[in-house]
Write a protein that holds these residues in place. Structure first.
Motif, PDB file in Angstrom:
ATOM      1  N   SER A   1      28.567 -11.999  -5.182  1.00 45.64           N
ATOM      2  CA  SER A   1      27.372 -11.249  -4.784  1.00 45.64           C
ATOM      3  C   SER A   1      26.394 -10.946  -5.908  1.00 45.64           C
ATOM      4  N   ASP A   2      26.779 -11.142  -7.166  1.00 45.31           N
ATOM      5  CA  ASP A   2      25.910 -10.775  -8.281  1.00 45.31           C
ATOM      6  C   ASP A   2      25.658 -11.982  -9.183  1.00 45.31           C
TER       7      ASP A   2
ATOM      8  N   ARG B   1      29.634 -18.375  -6.577  1.00 40.83           N
ATOM      9  CA  ARG B   1      29.193 -18.290  -5.187  1.00 40.83           C
ATOM     10  C   ARG B   1      30.300 -18.710  -4.218  1.00 40.83           C
TER      11      ARG B   1
ATOM     12  N   TYR C   1      30.210 -14.613 -11.996  1.00 43.99           N
ATOM     13  CA  TYR C   1      29.648 -15.037 -10.720  1.00 43.99           C
ATOM     14  C   TYR C   1      30.159 -16.415 -10.316  1.00 43.99           C
TER      15      TYR C   1
ATOM     16  N   ASN D   1      23.854 -12.359 -11.608  1.00 43.46           N
ATOM     17  CA  ASN D   1      23.669 -12.008 -13.005  1.00 43.46           C
ATOM     18  C   ASN D   1      24.984 -11.679 -13.717  1.00 43.46           C
ATOM     19  N   SER D   2      26.054 -11.618 -12.965  1.00 45.46           N
ATOM     20  CA  SER D   2      27.360 -11.297 -13.554  1.00 45.46           C
ATOM     21  C   SER D   2      27.923 -12.511 -14.298  1.00 45.46           C
TER      22      SER D   2
ATOM     23  N   GLU E   1      36.627  -9.313  -3.764  1.00 38.10           N
ATOM     24  CA  GLU E   1      35.260  -9.264  -3.226  1.00 38.10           C
ATOM     25  C   GLU E   1      35.018 -10.343  -2.165  1.00 38.10           C
TER      26      GLU E   1
ATOM     27  N   THR F   1      32.981 -12.648  -8.620  1.00 34.21           N
ATOM     28  CA  THR F   1      32.094 -12.011  -7.650  1.00 34.21           C
ATOM     29  C   THR F   1      31.212 -13.064  -6.983  1.00 34.21           C
TER      30      THR F   1
END
Length: 261
Positions: free
Chosen positions: A201-202, A210, A208, A204-205, A81, A199
């Protein structure tokens, strides 16, 4: 790199010189290290390749080996990703490793050390090499012990990590400090379990991150990196020496024989 790359890295050599070195019994090293895999905001995408080639160079200097060009694409599904990150399918990667390693052995090298800096690549490489002559090829994991795990446990201050984290960033501060931007190092959220695919982009995952890091690279230092590298090299040298000492039959193809006459 601090070593004689013209003597050890075959991409800088002429083919007949490679043939003579093979005929003299030189061991082969095949590094595996991604050149297109995110390593947070603070490390370059070729972090694994830098580590693989530095380690291969140091090992080659120690045992006077020949180093083949690094396999820079592999199976790295956890990072796709993030822009620039590439991952081959398991089947494609296994076929790549098997064919390249098989050709190195077919060239007449009596022994092949496959130096792997990845984690998701470990099982595929094991499977690929299992189909070759096991007595002639050894898969080296850079994080195997006993020294490196002990050093990592003693030095690490982070509560979690395994990618672009305190330890890997420390290695890079020791190897290539000019490529590390510690002003952009960013710790990942603390997760209860080792994440799957990360990820950016999410939020809430549970996976995650950043920056793409998993761990806390802000705690890295070059001193930690130097200690980790020393332990890693000692482990690798020990594994390689034990493997090379094992008896093997002579394997010299006709092409090598003709150059040696």
């Amino acid at each position: 790199m601090g070593i004689d790359t013209d003597r050890h890295f075959i991409e800088r050599m002429h083919w007949d010189e490679v043939a003579r070195r093979i005929g003299d019994g030189a061991v082969a090293i095949l590094p595996i290290g991604a050149a297109a895999k995110q390593h947070g905001f603070h490390l370059p995408l070729n972090t694994d390749r830098i580590q693989a080639e530095w380690l291969a160079g140091r090992m080659a200097e120690k045992i006077d080996a020949l180093v083949w060009p690094t396999l820079t694409y592999g199976h790295y599904p956890a990072f796709v990703e993030y822009a620039g990150s590439s991952s081959l399918s398991i089947s494609t990667f296994e076929a790549l490793v098997r064919e390249v390693a098989g050709q190195i052995l077919a060239s007449g090298c009596a022994k092949l050390l496959v130096l792997n800096t990845g984690i998701s690549t470990l099982a595929p490489v094991d499977r690929a090499l299992a189909r070759l002559a096991n007595e002639r090829v050894k898969h080296l994991w850079i994080h195997e012990g006993p020294r490196y795990p002990r050093a990592a446990k003693q030095l690490a201050e982070q509560s979690h990590g395994s990618h672009a984290d305190e330890l890997e960033t420390s290695l890079m501060l020791a190897l290539a400090p000019h490529l590390v931007d510690m002003t952009r190092a960013e710790a990942s959220p603390e997760l209860k379990e080792t994440p799957g695919a990360l990820t950016p982009s999410d939020p809430n995952s549970p996976n995650y991150s950043r920056s793409g890091s998993y761990g806390d690279p802000t705690r890295a230092t070059s001193a930690k990196g130097e200690a980790l590298l020393a332990a890693m090299l000692d482990d690798l040298h020990e594994q390689a020496a034990a493997f090379i000492a094992q008896g093997t039959e002579e394997h010299r193809p006709a092409a090598v024989q003709s150059v040696l006459r």
